[in-house]
Design an enzyme around this catalytic site. Structure first.
Site, mmCIF file in Angstrom:
data_model
loop_
_atom_site.group_PDB
_atom_site.id
_atom_site.type_symbol
_atom_site.label_atom_id
_atom_site.label_comp_id
_atom_site.label_asym_id
_atom_site.label_seq_id
_atom_site.Cartn_x
_atom_site.Cartn_y
_atom_site.Cartn_z
ATOM 1 N N GLY A 1 -5.004 -5.463 1.016
ATOM 2 C CA GLY A 1 -3.806 -5.848 1.747
ATOM 3 C C GLY A 1 -3.641 -5.087 3.044
ATOM 4 O O GLY A 1 -4.214 -4.000 3.223
ATOM 5 N N ASN A 2 -2.883 -5.657 3.957
ATOM 6 C CA ASN A 2 -2.576 -4.978 5.213
ATOM 7 C C ASN A 2 -1.313 -5.561 5.827
ATOM 8 O O ASN A 2 -0.983 -6.723 5.606
ATOM 9 C CB ASN A 2 -3.768 -5.038 6.187
ATOM 10 C CG ASN A 2 -4.609 -6.284 6.003
ATOM 11 O OD1 ASN A 2 -4.220 -7.356 6.471
ATOM 12 N ND2 ASN A 2 -5.718 -6.181 5.274
ATOM 13 N N THR B 1 -7.046 1.498 6.735
ATOM 14 C CA THR B 1 -7.992 0.957 5.771
ATOM 15 C C THR B 1 -8.259 2.017 4.694
ATOM 16 O O THR B 1 -8.091 3.212 4.937
ATOM 17 C CB THR B 1 -9.303 0.522 6.487
ATOM 18 O OG1 THR B 1 -10.083 -0.231 5.578
ATOM 19 C CG2 THR B 1 -10.108 1.717 6.969
ATOM 20 N N GLY B 2 -8.602 1.567 3.503
ATOM 21 C CA GLY B 2 -9.007 2.505 2.451
ATOM 22 C C GLY B 2 -7.878 3.303 1.836
ATOM 23 O O GLY B 2 -8.096 4.373 1.276
ATOM 24 N N SER C 1 -9.292 -3.173 8.413
ATOM 25 C CA SER C 1 -10.443 -3.998 8.817
ATOM 26 C C SER C 1 -10.011 -5.423 9.179
ATOM 27 O O SER C 1 -10.761 -6.151 9.816
ATOM 28 C CB SER C 1 -11.471 -4.033 7.683
ATOM 29 O OG SER C 1 -10.851 -4.527 6.498
ATOM 30 N N GLU C 2 -8.797 -5.808 8.752
ATOM 31 C CA GLU C 2 -8.297 -7.153 9.091
ATOM 32 C C GLU C 2 -7.486 -7.160 10.379
ATOM 33 O O GLU C 2 -6.721 -8.091 10.638
ATOM 34 C CB GLU C 2 -7.454 -7.726 7.952
ATOM 35 C CG GLU C 2 -8.156 -7.918 6.627
ATOM 36 C CD GLU C 2 -9.373 -8.829 6.654
ATOM 37 O OE1 GLU C 2 -9.877 -9.162 7.754
ATOM 38 O OE2 GLU C 2 -9.831 -9.198 5.561
ATOM 39 N N HIS D 1 -0.390 -9.371 4.819
ATOM 40 C CA HIS D 1 -1.533 -9.991 4.140
ATOM 41 C C HIS D 1 -1.729 -9.336 2.777
ATOM 42 O O HIS D 1 -1.752 -8.111 2.667
ATOM 43 C CB HIS D 1 -2.803 -9.855 4.975
ATOM 44 C CG HIS D 1 -4.038 -10.223 4.206
ATOM 45 N ND1 HIS D 1 -4.294 -11.505 3.784
ATOM 46 C CD2 HIS D 1 -5.065 -9.469 3.731
ATOM 47 C CE1 HIS D 1 -5.431 -11.524 3.097
ATOM 48 N NE2 HIS D 1 -5.913 -10.298 3.047
ATOM 49 N N HIS E 1 -2.978 -10.342 -1.743
ATOM 50 C CA HIS E 1 -3.712 -11.225 -2.661
ATOM 51 C C HIS E 1 -2.848 -11.517 -3.888
ATOM 52 O O HIS E 1 -3.253 -11.210 -5.017
ATOM 53 C CB HIS E 1 -5.029 -10.570 -3.107
ATOM 54 C CG HIS E 1 -5.908 -10.103 -1.988
ATOM 55 N ND1 HIS E 1 -6.834 -9.103 -2.141
ATOM 56 C CD2 HIS E 1 -6.003 -10.500 -0.696
ATOM 57 C CE1 HIS E 1 -7.472 -8.894 -1.004
ATOM 58 N NE2 HIS E 1 -6.979 -9.721 -0.093
HETATM 59 ZN ZN LIG Z 1 -7.537 -9.685 1.916
#
Ligand SMILES: [Zn+2]
Length: 263
Positions: free
Chosen positions: A30-31, A46-47, A76-77, A96, A98
């Protein structure tokens, strides 16, 4: 921007916690980002688990994706986020994740575009599926591009979901609405029957969108058996018409919707 950057960082931390606690992400997935101004974007690192971030973990990037300040590596997105802001000058936040039910629909290749729930028709219209794009690259945004002008929520094929909004809470709320809709539709499909709203009911709901300041244009897809006349897409009711009192019309529509909900 009225808020200072530290308070925007705190906003992302709070939303990250909600995204994680509701099970919309696993591990470090997610981000979330916020548009600071036309030169800078605040984005999650990230991470790092989105449930356990600190304000100082946030990265600030420019519209090329370069790190402007912060010590962490930006998500990364970030290219999807940057492309969203470029495509939609009216939005200031991107979320973002899931979420399992919505992502299940994205894996099954079923868009969330049926006219089923009044709140979803008003808030989101419909939720298309963007074709698969490689996560972590600018390929992820390309399939979203054709939907981005008309929608505020997107399923990403075999991946997850993205929502956008005028602020980060608004973008997050759309993620909640999307996942809740997917969950309810999943239950109804499991029960073996999905009753869809008809054209007149949908028209009334679309007419309410302006009242709530919703500008994205997409409507849900009315099932052929529920269409009253032509197959033309539903247009927003003309609530600006000079010979109609706006408040009166909104009241009329609200009454009709409530009557329908109670019946
Ligand atoms: Zn994703």
């Amino acid at each position: 921007m009225h808020k200072n950057i530290f308070s925007l960082k705190q906003d992302i931390v709070a939303i990250g916690r909600r995204v994680y606690e509701r099970g919309y992400v696993a591990s470090n997935d997610g981000n979330i980002s916020i548009r600071i101004d036309d030169e800078r974007i605040l984005i999650t690192p990230t991470g790092v688990s989105k449930g356990f971030m600190k304000p100082e973990d946030m990265a600030i990037i420019d519209y090329e994706g370069n790190l402007v300040s912060g010590t962490a590596k930006a998500s990364s997105e970030r290219f999807m986020h940057i492309s969203m802001y470029k495509a939609r000058p009216d939005i200031n936040a991107v979320c973002h994740a899931h979420p399992p039910h919505a992502t299940g629909f994205a894996v099954a290749g079923i868009p969330l575009d049926q006219c089923v729930l009044p709140e979803v028709i008003v808030a989101l219209g419909s939720i298309p599926i963007a074709d698969y794009g490689l996560p972590g690259t600018d390929e992820l945004f390309k399939p979203i591009a054709k939907h981005v002008k008309d929608h505020d929520a997107f399923l990403l094929e075999n991946h997850g979901a993205t929502t956008i909004g005028h602020d980060v809470l608004n973008a997050y709320h759309k993620m909640e609405t999307l996942e809740h809709f997917a969950h309810i539709l999943f239950v109804a499909k499991s029960l073996g029957r999905v009753n869809e709203l008809g054209q007149k009911d949908v028209q009334d709901l679309v007419g309410l969108r302006e009242k709530f300041g919703i500008t994205s244009g997409a409507s849900c897809n009315i099932a052929p058996q529920n269409q009253t006349s032509s197959s033309s897409p539903v247009q927003p009711a003309n609530v600006n018409s000079n010979n109609i009192d706006k408040e009166e019309l909104v009241q009329k529509i609200t009454d009709a919707v409530l009557k329908r909900l109670n019946s």
